[in-house]
Design a protein around this motif. Structure first.
Motif, PDB file in Angstrom:
ATOM      1  N   ARG A 125      -4.594  13.866   2.283  1.00 25.23           N
ATOM      2  CA  ARG A 125      -4.885  12.426   2.284  1.00 25.23           C
ATOM      3  C   ARG A 125      -3.648  11.589   1.902  1.00 25.23           C
ATOM      4  N   HIS A 126      -3.340  10.615   2.717  1.00 26.61           N
ATOM      5  CA  HIS A 126      -2.156   9.770   2.486  1.00 26.61           C
ATOM      6  C   HIS A 126      -2.333   8.439   3.208  1.00 26.61           C
ATOM      7  N   VAL A 127      -1.471   7.481   2.898  1.00 26.02           N
ATOM      8  CA  VAL A 127      -1.361   6.289   3.745  1.00 26.02           C
ATOM      9  C   VAL A 127       0.020   6.321   4.392  1.00 26.02           C
ATOM     10  N   ASP A 128       0.132   5.776   5.595  1.00 27.36           N
ATOM     11  CA  ASP A 128       1.415   5.819   6.298  1.00 27.36           C
ATOM     12  C   ASP A 128       2.377   4.751   5.777  1.00 27.36           C
ATOM     13  N   ALA A 129       1.830   3.761   5.072  1.00 23.91           N
ATOM     14  CA  ALA A 129       2.677   2.676   4.564  1.00 23.91           C
ATOM     15  C   ALA A 129       2.050   2.129   3.288  1.00 23.91           C
ATOM     16  N   PRO A 186      -6.343   5.177   4.250  1.00 22.71           N
ATOM     17  CA  PRO A 186      -5.972   6.546   3.883  1.00 22.71           C
ATOM     18  C   PRO A 186      -6.600   7.506   4.896  1.00 22.71           C
ATOM     19  N   HIS A 187      -5.896   8.588   5.181  1.00 21.60           N
ATOM     20  CA  HIS A 187      -6.426   9.544   6.164  1.00 21.60           C
ATOM     21  C   HIS A 187      -5.868  10.924   5.881  1.00 21.60           C
ATOM     22  N   GLU A 188      -6.500  11.930   6.438  1.00 17.59           N
ATOM     23  CA  GLU A 188      -6.004  13.299   6.263  1.00 17.59           C
ATOM     24  C   GLU A 188      -6.278  14.123   7.512  1.00 17.59           C
TER      25      GLU A 188
END
Ligand SMILES: O=C(O)CCC(=O)C(=O)O
Ligand SMILES: [Fe+2]
Length: 217
Positions: A125-129, A186-188
């Motif tokens: 899980r992360h955000v690109d910005a 957020p996405h993974e």
């Protein structure tokens, strides 16, 4: 949804993307690229050793580090080295201009890479910005996996803020594309049971200082 000639995206596809971005901040489009282009990209990604995939890193420029507990995929930057890459970049440039024309987003350029997730590879899980801290405005992922079935897993999970359950699950189906506001979601990437190929890309603003154009990557 259908696309027409290789040189530009279908007008209806562009209208749909812009409408969805305005309403929800994301969209999923099937049959995104013209057949000729997606087939050539698929061939290049899955069989061309010249691409020289490298272990992906996180962070930008001097702060880049390989951290395989966060992501374990390999990437190859798209730089227009082949006809299929040039066609792809032309289509995304066309999309950039159309989004700016309709939504006034001020997208300045587009950077993208092939990604190869081998069996079991993931991207946590992360955000690109991060808000106000990056020039990535709009993320895109185009999937290059023929004959993908549910049992192959490897879905993209999209979340609202801190929520534990995804509001959207995207299967990495051939020629499906997901586009979303980079700071918002957020996405993974769930581990897949087989090789998973995609092109991830980002439309960016120009954060240049002193006439020096912000470098890509
Ligand atoms: O491949 C995907 O579905 C998403 C990849 C991703 O999140 C990224 O490269 O930042
Ligand atoms: Fe991402």
């Amino acid at each position: 949804m259908q696309t027409h000639e290789a040189g530009c995206l279908d007008e209806q596809v562009i209208a749909y993307i812009c409408e969805q971005l305005t309403i929800t901040g994301y969209c999923v489009v099937s049959d995104f690229l013209p057949e000729l282009v997606i087939n050539a990209l698929y061939l290049e990604a899955s069989s061309d050793v010249r691409l020289n995939f490298k272990q992906a890193s996180i962070g930008r420029e001097q702060l880049q580090q390989v951290n395989t507990s966060v992501r374990s995929d390999s990437i190859a930057w798209i730089n227009g080295q082949s006809e299929s890459q040039r066609l792809f970049l032309k289509l995304m440039e066309n999309l950039r201009i159309e989004i700016n024309r309709r939504l006034f987003m001020g997208l300045f350029d587009y950077e993208s890479h092939y990604a190869h997730y081998g069996q079991g590879d993931f991207y946590k899980r992360h955000v690109d910005a991060f808000k106000g801290n990056s020039n990535r405005l709009l993320s895109s992922v185009v999937y290059l996996n023929a004959d993908w079935v549910k049992a192959d897993e490897g879905e993209l999970l999209m979340f609202h803020d801190e929520q534990v359950s995804p509001f959207l699950i995207v299967e990495p189906i051939f020629n499906q594309c997901v586009i979303f506001l980079s700071e918002q979601f957020p996405h993974e990437v769930r581990a897949a049971k087989r090789d998973r190929y995609s092109i991830a890309g980002w439309f960016r603003t120009n954060n240049s200082i002193g006439g020096q154009i912000d470098p890509p990557r």
